[in-house]
Design an enzyme around this catalytic site. Structure first.
Site: not given
Length: 99
Positions: A8-9
Protein backbone atom coordinates in the site's frame (compact mmCIF):
# COMPACT_ATOMS: atom_id res chain seq x y z
CA UNK A 1 4.26 -22.43 2.67
CA UNK A 2 2.90 -19.60 0.54
CA UNK A 3 4.06 -16.01 0.96
CA UNK A 4 1.29 -13.43 0.41
CA UNK A 5 2.50 -9.84 0.28
CA UNK A 6 0.31 -6.74 0.35
CA UNK A 7 1.57 -3.35 -0.73
CA UNK A 8 0.00 0.00 0.00
CA UNK A 9 1.07 3.63 0.08
CA UNK A 10 2.78 3.57 3.47
CA UNK A 11 2.46 -0.03 4.65
CA UNK A 12 0.22 1.01 7.53
CA UNK A 13 -3.34 0.92 6.24
CA UNK A 14 -3.17 -2.76 5.32
CA UNK A 15 -1.92 -3.94 8.73
CA UNK A 16 -5.44 -4.49 10.09
CA UNK A 17 -6.41 -6.39 6.94
CA UNK A 18 -3.28 -8.54 7.29
CA UNK A 19 -4.26 -9.36 10.88
CA UNK A 20 -7.72 -10.44 9.75
CA UNK A 21 -6.24 -12.51 6.91
CA UNK A 22 -3.82 -14.19 9.34
CA UNK A 23 -6.67 -15.01 11.72
CA UNK A 24 -8.69 -16.54 8.87
CA UNK A 25 -5.69 -18.59 7.70
CA UNK A 26 -5.06 -19.87 11.23
CA UNK A 27 -8.74 -20.74 11.69
CA UNK A 28 -8.79 -22.86 8.54
CA UNK A 29 -5.32 -24.37 9.06
CA UNK A 30 -3.88 -22.74 5.94
CA UNK A 31 -0.13 -22.34 6.40
CA UNK A 32 1.11 -19.12 4.87
CA UNK A 33 3.00 -15.95 5.57
CA UNK A 34 1.08 -12.69 5.12
CA UNK A 35 2.68 -9.26 5.48
CA UNK A 36 2.13 -5.66 4.39
CA UNK A 37 4.72 -3.21 3.17
CA UNK A 38 5.01 0.20 1.64
CA UNK A 39 5.21 0.12 -2.14
CA UNK A 40 8.69 1.60 -1.69
CA UNK A 41 9.79 -1.89 -0.55
CA UNK A 42 8.62 -3.63 -3.73
CA UNK A 43 12.14 -4.41 -4.98
CA UNK A 44 13.03 -6.17 -1.69
CA UNK A 45 9.71 -7.76 -0.66
CA UNK A 46 8.35 -8.58 -4.14
CA UNK A 47 10.82 -11.31 -5.18
CA UNK A 48 10.02 -13.78 -2.35
CA UNK A 49 6.25 -13.28 -2.74
CA UNK A 50 4.04 -16.02 -4.18
CA UNK A 51 1.17 -13.55 -4.55
CA UNK A 52 1.20 -9.74 -4.64
CA UNK A 53 -1.87 -7.77 -3.60
CA UNK A 54 -2.10 -4.01 -3.96
CA UNK A 55 -4.19 -1.75 -1.77
CA UNK A 56 -6.83 0.20 -3.70
CA UNK A 57 -4.97 3.45 -3.07
CA UNK A 58 -2.02 2.24 -5.19
CA UNK A 59 -4.03 0.56 -7.96
CA UNK A 60 -2.41 2.96 -10.43
CA UNK A 61 0.86 1.01 -9.91
CA UNK A 62 -0.59 -2.33 -11.01
CA UNK A 63 0.94 -2.30 -14.50
CA UNK A 64 4.36 -1.36 -13.10
CA UNK A 65 4.22 -4.18 -10.54
CA UNK A 66 3.07 -6.72 -13.14
CA UNK A 67 5.93 -5.66 -15.43
CA UNK A 68 8.44 -6.07 -12.59
CA UNK A 69 7.09 -9.53 -11.66
CA UNK A 70 5.52 -11.08 -14.77
CA UNK A 71 5.78 -14.59 -13.31
CA UNK A 72 3.75 -13.74 -10.19
CA UNK A 73 0.01 -13.24 -9.73
CA UNK A 74 -0.67 -9.55 -9.03
CA UNK A 75 -4.06 -8.01 -8.24
CA UNK A 76 -5.64 -4.96 -6.67
CA UNK A 77 -7.68 -5.75 -3.56
CA UNK A 78 -11.37 -5.12 -4.16
CA UNK A 79 -12.19 -1.72 -2.65
CA UNK A 80 -15.29 -3.06 -0.90
CA UNK A 81 -13.40 -5.95 0.71
CA UNK A 82 -10.58 -3.61 1.68
CA UNK A 83 -12.88 -0.99 3.18
CA UNK A 84 -14.82 -3.57 5.17
CA UNK A 85 -11.59 -5.36 6.18
CA UNK A 86 -12.88 -8.72 4.94
CA UNK A 87 -9.73 -10.71 5.64
CA UNK A 88 -11.21 -14.12 4.87
CA UNK A 89 -12.48 -13.02 1.46
CA UNK A 90 -9.17 -11.38 0.54
CA UNK A 91 -7.33 -14.53 1.63
CA UNK A 92 -9.67 -16.63 -0.52
CA UNK A 93 -8.89 -14.41 -3.53
CA UNK A 94 -5.15 -14.75 -2.90
CA UNK A 95 -5.46 -18.54 -2.69
CA UNK A 96 -7.35 -18.63 -6.02
CA UNK A 97 -4.62 -16.52 -7.62
CA UNK A 98 -1.95 -19.01 -6.54
CA UNK A 99 -3.74 -22.13 -7.82
Amino acid sequence: MKNIVLFCAAGMSTSLLVSKMQAAAKEEGYECSIAAYSLNELAVQGPPADCILLGPQVRYQQDKVRAAFPEKPVAVIDMRLYGMMKGREVLDEAKKMME
